[in-house]
Design an enzyme around this catalytic site. Structure first.
Site, PDB file in Angstrom:
ATOM      1  N   ASN A  75     -11.513  10.052  39.580  1.00  0.00           N
ATOM      2  CA  ASN A  75     -12.185   8.893  40.152  1.00  0.00           C
ATOM      3  C   ASN A  75     -12.939   8.081  39.087  1.00  0.00           C
ATOM      4  OD1 ASN A  75     -13.276   7.131  42.118  1.00  0.00           O
ATOM      5  ND2 ASN A  75     -13.424   8.797  43.592  1.00  0.00           N
ATOM      6  N   HIS A 105     -22.754  20.028  20.274  1.00  0.00           N
ATOM      7  CA  HIS A 105     -23.285  19.919  18.918  1.00  0.00           C
ATOM      8  C   HIS A 105     -23.825  21.264  18.483  1.00  0.00           C
ATOM      9  CE1 HIS A 105     -23.091  15.564  18.399  1.00  0.00           C
ATOM     10  NE2 HIS A 105     -23.348  15.495  19.699  1.00  0.00           N
ATOM     11  N   ALA A 151     -21.344  17.970  44.721  1.00  0.00           N
ATOM     12  CA  ALA A 151     -21.770  16.756  44.015  1.00  0.00           C
ATOM     13  C   ALA A 151     -23.065  17.013  43.242  1.00  0.00           C
ATOM     14  CB  ALA A 151     -21.971  15.624  45.010  1.00  0.00           C
ATOM     15  N   THR A 156     -22.135  25.607  34.237  1.00  0.00           N
ATOM     16  CA  THR A 156     -22.396  26.219  32.938  1.00  0.00           C
ATOM     17  C   THR A 156     -21.698  27.555  32.766  1.00  0.00           C
ATOM     18  OG1 THR A 156     -24.386  27.309  33.761  1.00  0.00           O
ATOM     19  CG2 THR A 156     -24.662  25.110  32.780  1.00  0.00           C
ATOM     20  N   LYS A 157     -21.168  28.114  33.879  1.00  0.00           N
ATOM     21  CA  LYS A 157     -20.462  29.395  33.805  1.00  0.00           C
ATOM     22  C   LYS A 157     -19.277  29.361  34.766  1.00  0.00           C
ATOM     23  CE  LYS A 157     -23.603  31.544  37.090  1.00  0.00           C
ATOM     24  NZ  LYS A 157     -24.533  32.595  37.377  1.00  0.00           N
ATOM     25  N   ARG A 174     -20.730  29.855  48.898  1.00  0.00           N
ATOM     26  CA  ARG A 174     -19.997  30.653  49.878  1.00  0.00           C
ATOM     27  C   ARG A 174     -18.501  30.552  49.563  1.00  0.00           C
ATOM     28  NH1 ARG A 174     -21.900  26.235  53.270  1.00  0.00           N
ATOM     29  NH2 ARG A 174     -20.224  24.746  53.468  1.00  0.00           N
TER      30      ARG A 174
END
Length: 181
Positions: A75, A105, A151, A156-157, A174
């Protein structure tokens, strides 16, 4: 002004001549692919909406690759930023204003951020994944088949297949199978 279908065909032709590999049909609004075109493969029935940017950074030590599977919709104003390897499976939808990257970085405290080399860890997004609007997917993440990212999330994992994850950082909510119960 040209009809959108004609403009899309011309964009596909242009990017194909530059080296982007198309495996079938593509609908390309005003997208930006500034360099490293030959490092990009786009499956059949790809749809990249207005403002989508595919950034591929190449270096002497890494040959980066970006692969989007078939039936993928990305999108508006989404950036996919690749320093190593990043793959998106088939039947995926990525909401507007998302950022997906495999790079970061260096953060050595004894050197300025700008003087350090980029690091990268592969990102893999499975098949039938939905990433909600304004989400960020960071280096080293695997999102399993059938997962949904809420949203505004920051992933991060890893996210397990068939689950819904959301939040900052994204966490298990869930199983997807219970989403409408």
């Amino acid at each position: 002004m040209k009809a959108p279908s004609v403009a899309s065909r011309l964009r596909k032709l242009w990017f194909g001549l530059l080296g982007v590999r198309f495996e079938g049909s593509a609908w390309l609004r005003k997208v930006d692919i500034p360099r490293a075109w030959n490092a990009i493969t786009l499956g059949d029935n790809i749809m990249l909406d207005r403002g989508v940017t595919l950034i591929i950074t190449q270096s002497a030590t890494t040959q980066p690759r970006l692969r989007l599977g078939s039936n993928v919709y990305v999108n508006r104003n989404t950036v996919i930023d690749v320093h190593g390897t990043l793959s998106i499976g088939n039947e995926c939808m990525i909401g507007p204003n998302c950022y997906v990257t495999d790079g970061n970085h260096g953060m050595n405290p004894n050197a300025s951020i700008g003087s350090q080399p980029m690091t990268n860890r592969p990102v893999t997004i499975g098949n039938d994944v939905w990433i909600g609007a304004n989400s960020v997917v960071l280096p080293g993440v695997t999102i399993g088949d059938g997962a949904v990212i809420g949203a505004g999330s920051v992933v991060t994992k890893d996210v397990s297949a068939g689950t819904i994850a959301a939040g900052v950082p994204a966490a298990f909510i869930r199983p997807r199978s219970l989403a409408h119960q």
